[in-house]
Design a protein around this motif. Structure first.
Motif, PDB file in Angstrom:
ATOM      1  N   ALA B 253      -4.451  25.052 -45.714  1.00 45.30           N
ATOM      2  CA  ALA B 253      -5.652  25.630 -46.331  1.00 45.30           C
ATOM      3  C   ALA B 253      -6.643  24.503 -46.397  1.00 45.30           C
ATOM      4  O   ALA B 253      -7.982  24.709 -45.990  1.00 45.30           O
ATOM      5  CB  ALA B 253      -5.372  26.266 -47.597  1.00 45.30           C
ATOM      6  N   GLU B 254      -6.171  23.417 -47.002  1.00 45.60           N
ATOM      7  CA  GLU B 254      -7.098  22.310 -47.105  1.00 45.60           C
ATOM      8  C   GLU B 254      -7.472  21.627 -45.825  1.00 45.60           C
ATOM      9  O   GLU B 254      -8.949  21.553 -45.447  1.00 45.60           O
ATOM     10  CB  GLU B 254      -6.194  21.124 -47.919  1.00 45.60           C
ATOM     11  N   HIS B 259     -10.413  30.062 -46.072  1.00 39.89           N
ATOM     12  CA  HIS B 259     -10.926  30.690 -47.150  1.00 39.89           C
ATOM     13  C   HIS B 259     -10.121  31.218 -48.055  1.00 39.89           C
ATOM     14  O   HIS B 259      -9.138  32.040 -47.585  1.00 39.89           O
ATOM     15  CB  HIS B 259     -12.198  31.431 -46.700  1.00 39.89           C
ATOM     16  N   GLU B 260     -10.514  31.099 -49.390  1.00 38.74           N
ATOM     17  CA  GLU B 260      -9.632  31.744 -50.439  1.00 38.74           C
ATOM     18  C   GLU B 260     -10.238  33.162 -50.779  1.00 38.74           C
ATOM     19  O   GLU B 260     -11.535  33.443 -50.648  1.00 38.74           O
ATOM     20  CB  GLU B 260      -9.959  30.932 -51.839  1.00 38.74           C
ATOM     21  N   ALA B 285     -22.720  28.404 -25.855  1.00 39.37           N
ATOM     22  CA  ALA B 285     -21.811  28.993 -24.813  1.00 39.37           C
ATOM     23  C   ALA B 285     -21.318  30.145 -25.419  1.00 39.37           C
ATOM     24  O   ALA B 285     -21.283  30.358 -26.660  1.00 39.37           O
ATOM     25  CB  ALA B 285     -20.821  27.670 -24.655  1.00 39.37           C
ATOM     26  N   LYS B 286     -20.388  30.845 -24.361  1.00 36.62           N
ATOM     27  CA  LYS B 286     -19.995  32.060 -24.847  1.00 36.62           C
ATOM     28  C   LYS B 286     -18.737  32.150 -26.013  1.00 36.62           C
ATOM     29  O   LYS B 286     -18.104  30.866 -26.075  1.00 36.62           O
ATOM     30  CB  LYS B 286     -19.251  32.598 -23.779  1.00 36.62           C
ATOM     31  N   ALA B 287     -18.901  32.865 -26.767  1.00 32.25           N
ATOM     32  CA  ALA B 287     -17.796  33.033 -27.965  1.00 32.25           C
ATOM     33  C   ALA B 287     -16.575  33.608 -27.235  1.00 32.25           C
ATOM     34  O   ALA B 287     -16.483  34.339 -26.412  1.00 32.25           O
ATOM     35  CB  ALA B 287     -18.214  34.091 -29.143  1.00 32.25           C
ATOM     36  N   VAL B 288     -15.140  32.880 -27.243  1.00 32.48           N
ATOM     37  CA  VAL B 288     -14.007  33.238 -26.737  1.00 32.48           C
ATOM     38  C   VAL B 288     -12.830  33.703 -27.594  1.00 32.48           C
ATOM     39  O   VAL B 288     -11.882  34.063 -27.537  1.00 32.48           O
ATOM     40  CB  VAL B 288     -13.586  32.114 -25.931  1.00 32.48           C
ATOM     41  N   PHE B 289     -13.185  33.160 -29.028  1.00 35.06           N
ATOM     42  CA  PHE B 289     -12.330  33.556 -30.162  1.00 35.06           C
ATOM     43  C   PHE B 289     -12.998  33.874 -31.480  1.00 35.06           C
ATOM     44  O   PHE B 289     -13.638  33.151 -31.895  1.00 35.06           O
ATOM     45  CB  PHE B 289     -11.225  32.329 -29.979  1.00 35.06           C
ATOM     46  N   ILE B 290     -12.355  34.996 -32.073  1.00 37.00           N
ATOM     47  CA  ILE B 290     -12.810  35.237 -33.360  1.00 37.00           C
ATOM     48  C   ILE B 290     -11.551  35.722 -34.226  1.00 37.00           C
ATOM     49  O   ILE B 290     -10.437  36.205 -33.958  1.00 37.00           O
ATOM     50  CB  ILE B 290     -13.530  36.370 -33.313  1.00 37.00           C
ATOM     51  N   SER B 291     -11.489  34.988 -35.358  1.00 34.90           N
ATOM     52  CA  SER B 291     -10.239  35.092 -36.409  1.00 34.90           C
ATOM     53  C   SER B 291     -10.858  35.739 -37.522  1.00 34.90           C
ATOM     54  O   SER B 291     -12.006  35.111 -38.186  1.00 34.90           O
ATOM     55  CB  SER B 291      -9.747  33.944 -36.531  1.00 34.90           C
ATOM     56  N   MET B 292     -10.255  36.645 -38.334  1.00 30.44           N
ATOM     57  CA  MET B 292     -10.740  37.119 -39.387  1.00 30.44           C
ATOM     58  C   MET B 292      -9.641  37.459 -40.809  1.00 30.44           C
ATOM     59  O   MET B 292      -8.440  37.729 -40.114  1.00 30.44           O
ATOM     60  CB  MET B 292     -11.296  38.662 -39.149  1.00 30.44           C
ATOM     61  N   PHE B 301     -13.824  37.663 -44.022  1.00 34.26           N
ATOM     62  CA  PHE B 301     -14.332  36.461 -43.572  1.00 34.26           C
ATOM     63  C   PHE B 301     -14.030  36.294 -42.176  1.00 34.26           C
ATOM     64  O   PHE B 301     -12.931  36.607 -41.609  1.00 34.26           O
ATOM     65  CB  PHE B 301     -13.576  35.090 -44.162  1.00 34.26           C
ATOM     66  N   ALA B 302     -15.119  35.761 -41.293  1.00 36.94           N
ATOM     67  CA  ALA B 302     -14.610  35.766 -39.834  1.00 36.94           C
ATOM     68  C   ALA B 302     -15.170  34.205 -39.265  1.00 36.94           C
ATOM     69  O   ALA B 302     -16.171  33.604 -39.836  1.00 36.94           O
ATOM     70  CB  ALA B 302     -15.607  36.492 -38.928  1.00 36.94           C
TER      71      ALA B 302
END
Lengths: 91, 527, 86
Positions: B253-254, B259-260, B285-292, B301-302
């Motif tokens: 996490a650190e 995010h908490e 440049a193009k977005a290729v990865f999203i993590s939520m 949170f994304a």
């Protein structure tokens, strides 16, 4: 004196590796952590391969094998002690 | 300049030779597969293009598909949600949660993964299961993954595979350092290859000159490679143990700025398309990865990662409050909560090792660097065995070196054939690839064992050449697009890779006199 | 990234020139009739080969410098191979 290459090999291989590990983990405790609070961890991890190859070459090239052992073991022990104190295992 | 006594020069030369010969065989395998893995994206795009126009990045309209599939998924698997674009324009949408495993107290990642056609937004495939079960279902990327897996961990389980490749990286660094120390006076001979002399001298020149030129990058690739192997298998666990007193979760996490959670009030998710478009605009440049995380709650949170902007070395990462879609801040792409020297250095490791920061140009250069490193490793091992060719044990070792040196590329090309035919006939791609790879390795060993090494080597080169020439045919016969159809749909990668294979195959089959070849038969050297 | 490639081309041409009259190479190839570059000329040519990299660093970007340097080391090896005596 046929044992010598082995004695040196143990110093250059496993002992240097353990010493580099202790150096990496221990250095994280005294290096400045920087603005983001990660520098103290990132630099030892990045430098770990370099430190190990440095110690490896030193172990093989040091003319006095005894001194080689002394330097590497002392370096490792000092950091081991630092880690032990941080974890509350040693006084 | 380091001054060495004669005794120490001898010793350094010994370290160079022994580290090379002991680790060289495996190192050669790591280098060869790594060289091919430089083009892993292209290999996937070439081997599994979708039938329509090729797409790059997330298409508009993904938001609607995302929300529909989100509703379908069991809430238990909605803890972590991410999506990325890969393998010929497919979008992989992944929902994950923790599954109580049979061992008490242990958790495993379990979830659902959708493969979506980036062009039509139609769901191609749905897989539910553990990590490795979902990974096995990503057949579109299986060929590239085969090479990457061999490169990263020699197909050994974690963390042992990483540990081994890390040590191999250290060996390569040592070989480069010691090679520099003993041969540094040879920089003056950087243009001198004596092909008109006897075998041993020719072999020595071929090795030393290639080594001299590729030395700086061999060091960089070995250093960054061992960093990648050790950072996750040794470095992070060490930091978790020492700095965070064993708390691996808190360490992650650190270091990676997770995010908490702070508010579990139910709340809808903002428009994903808008967040992706915003990140693309900010990152250039193009977005290729999203993590939520925490999707469906007020504290959702994304983090969106973008490709490398032209002229830069790394992509960028942007954080959003996913319930409102509000942009929060730019996050360091790798470590920490804000920019730092540590992040700059760590982020530099990726472009230096992978070489994919400037599209095909930098990839072509990194491929060439990998090829040179493979050549240095192989020619070094051949030189070492050639010098000792009078002894039987070293003659056998020369056989092993030839087996690895020329059998491995052959096995790799045959694996690619296996990939296409396995997919076309609907059998498990992963196992067929491994079966064919090992069968080729055994066949190569038989060729070496049964006849003269020089003849076996010549045959392996010829067979590799033929297999390379036939690979575009295999691809096309196994439901791959023709050149006309590929060009019509903007899939230039299909034609480019085919052409590269034909050129490489032609190069292997090109008739050449024995003198001109880099390899020197043992018999010739000792006679 | 075209700047990086152009820089490789320029540097490689200089290396080709440098290799052509490299004293060690000429001796190994037994081409005694050709005069070798004087040491000062060799040093000058080497600097000239490195100059495009400096230009990229000052006016373009680090990505181009990396492409150039990688390309330079590979082309040096290729030149040594291509100009080796048969």
């Amino acid at each position: 004196m046929t044992m010598r290459p082995w004695v040196r090999g143990v110093l250059a291989g496993p002992l240097s590796f353990i010493c580099s590990w202790l150096l990496m983990a221990g250095a994280a405790l005294y290096l400045p952590s920087g603005r983001a609070g990660v520098d103290n961890m990132v630099f030892p991890i990045v430098l770990f391969p370099l430190v190990w190859s440095g110690l490896f070459l030193y172990a093989l090239l040091e003319r006095r094998l005894g001194r080689g052992y002394l330097v590497i073991v002392a370096l490792g022990l000092a950091h081991a002690l630092l880690i032990a104190r941080h974890l509350g295992v040693a006084p | 300049m380091i001054k060495l006594s004669q005794d120490n020069t001898r010793r350094v030369l010994d370290i160079h030779g022994w580290s090379g010969i002991l680790l060289g065989l495996l190192l050669y395998a790591v280098i060869c597969t790594g060289t091919v893995a430089v083009f892993s994206d292209e290999i996937s795009n070439w081997s599994s293009p979708l039938s329509g126009e090729s797409v790059d990045g997330f298409p508009t309209g993904f938001n609607a598909v995302f929300k529909r599939l989100y509703e379908e998924v069991d809430p238990r698997w909605r803890e972590e949600v991410d999506a990325f674009v890969a393998h010929g324009g497919r979008i992989y949408l992944r929902f994950e949660g923790e599954l109580e495993s049979e061992q008490e107290g242990h958790h495993e990642h379990y979830g659902v993964e959708y493969q979506i056609d980036g062009n039509t937004l139609e769901v191609l495939k749905r897989t539910e299961g553990l990590d490795h079960e979902r990974a096995a279902a990503r057949e579109a990327g299986a060929l590239a993954e085969f090479f990457v897996d061999l490169h990263v961990r020699l197909h050994l389980p974690n963390p042992w595979g990483l540990f081994l490749t890390g040590v191999l990286g250290l060996g390569m660094m040592l070989a480069a350092l010691t090679g520099f120390v003993v041969h540094r006076h040879l920089i003056r001979e950087a243009f001198t290859i004596r092909r008109n002399k006897e075998a041993l001298l020719r072999a020595r020149d071929a090795h030393v000159i290639a080594g001299t030129w590729s030395l700086p990058f061999a060091f960089v690739l070995a250093f960054t490679g061992s960093f990648f192997s050790f950072a996750s298998s040794v470095g992070l666990p060490a930091m978790a143990m020492v700095v965070f007193s064993g708390d691996q979760e808190r360490a992650l996490a650190e270091v990676f700025n997770r995010h908490e959670p702070y508010d579990d009030t139910p709340a809808a998710l903002a428009n994903v398309d808008t967040m992706l478009a915003d990140a693309s605009a900010r990152g250039g440049a193009k977005a290729v990865f999203i993590s939520m995380n925490y999707v469906g709650r007020a504290d959702a949170f994304a983090r969106v990662f973008t490709q490398v902007e032209p002229g830069q070395l790394s992509g960028r990462a942007f954080d959003y409050a996913a319930a409102s879609g509000e942009f929060l801040h730019e996050n360091p792409v790798l470590v920490g909560k804000q920019p730092s020297a540590g992040n700059t250095v760590a982020a530099l490791m990726t472009p230096l090792h992978f070489g994919h920061f400037a599209g095909w140009v930098s990839k072509a250069v990194w491929f060439a660097l990998g090829f040179a490193a493979a050549y240095v490793t192989l020619s070094g091992m051949l030189l070492w065995t050639l010098r000792r060719a009078q002894r039987r044990a070293w003659q056998r070792m020369a056989g092993v070196v030839n087996w690895m040196g020329y059998g491995l590329p052959l096995a790799m090309v045959l694996t690619a054939h296996a990939y296409f035919w396995a997919r076309a006939s609907g059998v498990a791609v992963g196992s067929v690839q491994w079966a064919v790879f090992w069968a080729a390795a055994v066949a190569a060993a038989l060729m070496i064992g049964l006849g003269s090494q020089a003849r076996a080597r010549a045959w392996m080169i010829r067979l590799s050449g033929a297999a390379l020439l036939l690979l575009p045919l295999s691809r096309w016969l196994c439901d791959g697009p023709s050149w006309a159809s590929a060009l019509n749909h903007g899939q230039q990668v299909v034609v480019s890779v085919d052409l590269a294979l034909l050129v490489a195959g032609g190069f292997c089959l090109w008739p050449r006199s024995r003198r001109r070849e880099g390899f020197v038969p043992v018999a010739e050297a000792t006679s | 990234m075209i700047e990086g490639l152009l820089a490789v081309l320029v540097s490689a041409s200089v290396l080709w020139w440098l290799a052509g009259r490299d004293p060690k190479r000429l001796r190994a190839a037994r081409q005694r009739d050709r005069r070798a570059h004087a040491p000062a000329v060799r040093r000058g040519l080497l600097l000239l080969a490195l100059l495009p990299g400096l230009g990229l660093l000052l006016w373009v970007n680090v990505a181009a410098v990396l492409v150039w340097f990688g390309g330079l080391t590979v082309s040096g090896w290729l030149i040594a191979e291509l100009r080796a005596p048969r």
